[in-house]
Motif scaffolding. Structure first.
Motif, short mmCIF file in Angstrom:
data_model
loop_
_atom_site.label_atom_id
_atom_site.label_comp_id
_atom_site.label_asym_id
_atom_site.label_seq_id
_atom_site.Cartn_x
_atom_site.Cartn_y
_atom_site.Cartn_z
N ARG A 1 0.93 13.21 20.98
CA ARG A 1 1.37 14.36 20.18
C ARG A 1 2.84 14.67 20.42
N ARG A 2 3.26 14.60 21.67
CA ARG A 2 4.67 14.86 21.97
C ARG A 2 5.54 13.83 21.26
N LEU A 3 5.14 12.56 21.32
CA LEU A 3 5.94 11.50 20.72
C LEU A 3 6.04 11.66 19.22
N VAL A 4 4.89 11.87 18.56
CA VAL A 4 4.88 11.97 17.10
C VAL A 4 5.58 13.24 16.63
N VAL B 1 7.03 1.97 15.44
CA VAL B 1 7.15 3.31 16.01
C VAL B 1 8.35 4.05 15.45
N SER B 2 9.43 3.32 15.17
CA SER B 2 10.61 3.99 14.61
C SER B 2 10.31 4.59 13.24
N GLU B 3 9.27 4.09 12.57
CA GLU B 3 8.91 4.62 11.26
C GLU B 3 8.26 5.99 11.34
N LEU B 4 7.88 6.42 12.55
CA LEU B 4 7.29 7.75 12.70
C LEU B 4 8.22 8.83 12.19
N SER B 5 9.53 8.62 12.36
CA SER B 5 10.50 9.63 11.95
C SER B 5 10.59 9.77 10.42
N ASN B 6 10.03 8.80 9.70
CA ASN B 6 10.08 8.84 8.23
C ASN B 6 8.79 9.38 7.61
N LEU B 7 7.81 9.73 8.44
CA LEU B 7 6.53 10.17 7.91
C LEU B 7 6.54 11.66 7.61
N THR B 8 5.71 12.04 6.64
CA THR B 8 5.54 13.46 6.35
C THR B 8 4.65 14.10 7.41
N LYS B 9 4.54 15.41 7.37
CA LYS B 9 3.70 16.13 8.34
C LYS B 9 2.25 15.67 8.23
N ASP B 10 1.74 15.54 7.00
CA ASP B 10 0.35 15.11 6.81
C ASP B 10 0.14 13.68 7.31
N MET C 1 0.84 -1.19 0.00
CA MET C 1 0.00 0.00 0.00
C MET C 1 0.88 1.25 0.00
N ASP C 2 0.68 2.18 -1.02
CA ASP C 2 1.51 3.37 -1.06
C ASP C 2 1.00 4.41 -0.07
N GLN C 3 1.73 5.51 0.06
CA GLN C 3 1.40 6.50 1.07
C GLN C 3 0.05 7.15 0.82
N ALA C 4 -0.26 7.42 -0.44
CA ALA C 4 -1.55 8.06 -0.76
C ALA C 4 -2.72 7.16 -0.37
N GLN C 5 -2.59 5.86 -0.67
CA GLN C 5 -3.64 4.92 -0.31
C GLN C 5 -3.80 4.83 1.21
N THR C 6 -2.67 4.83 1.90
CA THR C 6 -2.71 4.78 3.37
C THR C 6 -3.46 5.97 3.93
N LEU C 7 -3.14 7.17 3.44
CA LEU C 7 -3.79 8.37 3.93
C LEU C 7 -5.28 8.35 3.65
N ARG C 8 -5.67 7.92 2.44
CA ARG C 8 -7.10 7.86 2.10
C ARG C 8 -7.84 6.88 2.98
N ARG C 9 -7.21 5.72 3.22
CA ARG C 9 -7.86 4.70 4.02
C ARG C 9 -8.07 5.17 5.45
N LYS D 1 1.84 12.18 9.70
CA LYS D 1 1.86 12.22 11.16
C LYS D 1 0.51 12.69 11.71
N LEU D 2 -0.10 13.66 11.03
CA LEU D 2 -1.41 14.14 11.45
C LEU D 2 -2.44 13.02 11.38
N MET D 3 -2.39 12.22 10.31
CA MET D 3 -3.31 11.10 10.17
C MET D 3 -3.08 10.07 11.28
N ILE D 4 -1.83 9.80 11.58
CA ILE D 4 -1.52 8.84 12.64
C ILE D 4 -2.06 9.35 13.97
N LEU D 5 -1.88 10.65 14.23
CA LEU D 5 -2.41 11.22 15.47
C LEU D 5 -3.92 11.11 15.55
#
Length: 288
Positions: free
Chosen positions: A282-285, A110-119, A1-9, A121-125
């Motif tokens: 929020r602090r963690l992400v 969780v270590s993958e959080l550092s590789n996420l874009t701002k958008d 699943m690519d990033q765009a699909q993940t965000l949409r889902r 990270k917002l979705m994860i939050l």
């Protein structure tokens, strides 16, 4: 699943109505050195706190050697990695353990959080916020050492419980962890428990050595001694049986010490009176 699909889902998931969030205490159980009994302590503390009618969530944040599930004899199908991939919700990942405790297997996700874009990270939050977590205390079992993720978790929580033993390397590495958190991240408050020692005399000696180094080199840092867990053959037996010590050998010396430590932690004031679980996420992400 690519990033765009993940965000949409993730965006398409139905969100529950937002409710006021109760304050949740967050405590990282951490160490400079591996093999000091940190994970075993986390699990047994959680069970003792649950016995005292507290609702507990364990976050297994030891990304390299995640083994909270092993100590409890559980077999997680999913981890935090699945949440970040957008394939599972937090509710689908959280495990139910004995005594009503809950476990979030963080795994390497969780270590993958550092590789996420701002958008992203917002979705994860949003996903983390949507989880209706019924807990009063979050225990974070960090990895050993001073990796970025260890530091992130220690900075995101209200309190830090450092676990050390009488081994010189354990003391050296515990000091190194405290030093990094103080000098780089301005953390000023720590708690200490000494594990696997003969008696209180040996435990107090460990505390004095560490406290003297902290006072001499780091200045006005609070290092509170909370007690010790004695060397006890029942601990090894329980680990081999994949059963928590406080359930399998509740009258053993180590189990009694853990019981006292749990009560002490529950009645002690927190390092930060504010915040809730959303604040923690929020602090963690944001730091990742």
């Amino acid at each position: 699943m690519d990033q765009a699909q993940t965000l949409r889902r993730m965006a398409a998931r139905k969100r529950p109505v937002t409710k006021s969030v109760a304050k949740v205490r967050t405590l990282a159980v951490t160490s400079g050195k591996g093999g000091v009994g940190k994970t075993n302590l986390v699990v047994n503390l959680a069970l003792e706190m649950a016995r005292l009618k507290k609702k507990i969530l364990i976050i297994d944040a030891d990304l390299g050697l995640a083994n909270v599930d092993v100590v409890l004899g559980l077999n997680p199908q999913y981890t935090m990695q699945d949440v970040i991939a957008g394939t599972k919700s937090v509710a689908e990942v959280v495990l139910k353990g004995p005594g009503g405790i809950k476990i979030l297997p963080a795994s390497s996700g969780v270590s993958e959080l550092s590789n996420l874009t701002k958008d992203e990270k917002l979705m994860i939050l949003q996903e983390l916020d949507s989880y209706e977590m019924d807990a009063e205390l979050v225990l974070v079992d960090t990895a050993a050492g001073i990796s970025d993720m260890v530091l992130y978790f220690n900075m995101a929580v209200q309190d830090r419980l450092v676990v050390a033993t009488g081994e010189p390397t354990s003391l050296t590495d515990a000091y190194a962890l405290i030093k990094v958190l103080v000098t780089r991240h301005q953390e000023q408050s720590f708690k200490l428990v000494v594990n696997n020692v003969r008696d209180e005399k040996e435990a107090k000696l460990v505390y004095r050595k560490l406290s003297m180094a902290v006072d001499h080199f780091l200045g006005s840092v609070s290092l509170d001694y909370l007690g010790f867990i004695p060397s006890d053959p029942s601990v090894t037996k329980a680990v081999m049986q994949q059963k928590p010590l406080v359930l399998s050998y509740p009258h053993s010396p180590a189990a009694k010490a853990i019981r006292e430590l749990a009560l002490h932690l529950l009645t002690a004031p927190t390092g930060d009176s504010g915040g809730n679980i959303k604040f923690f996420w929020r602090r963690l992400v944001d730091m990742a």
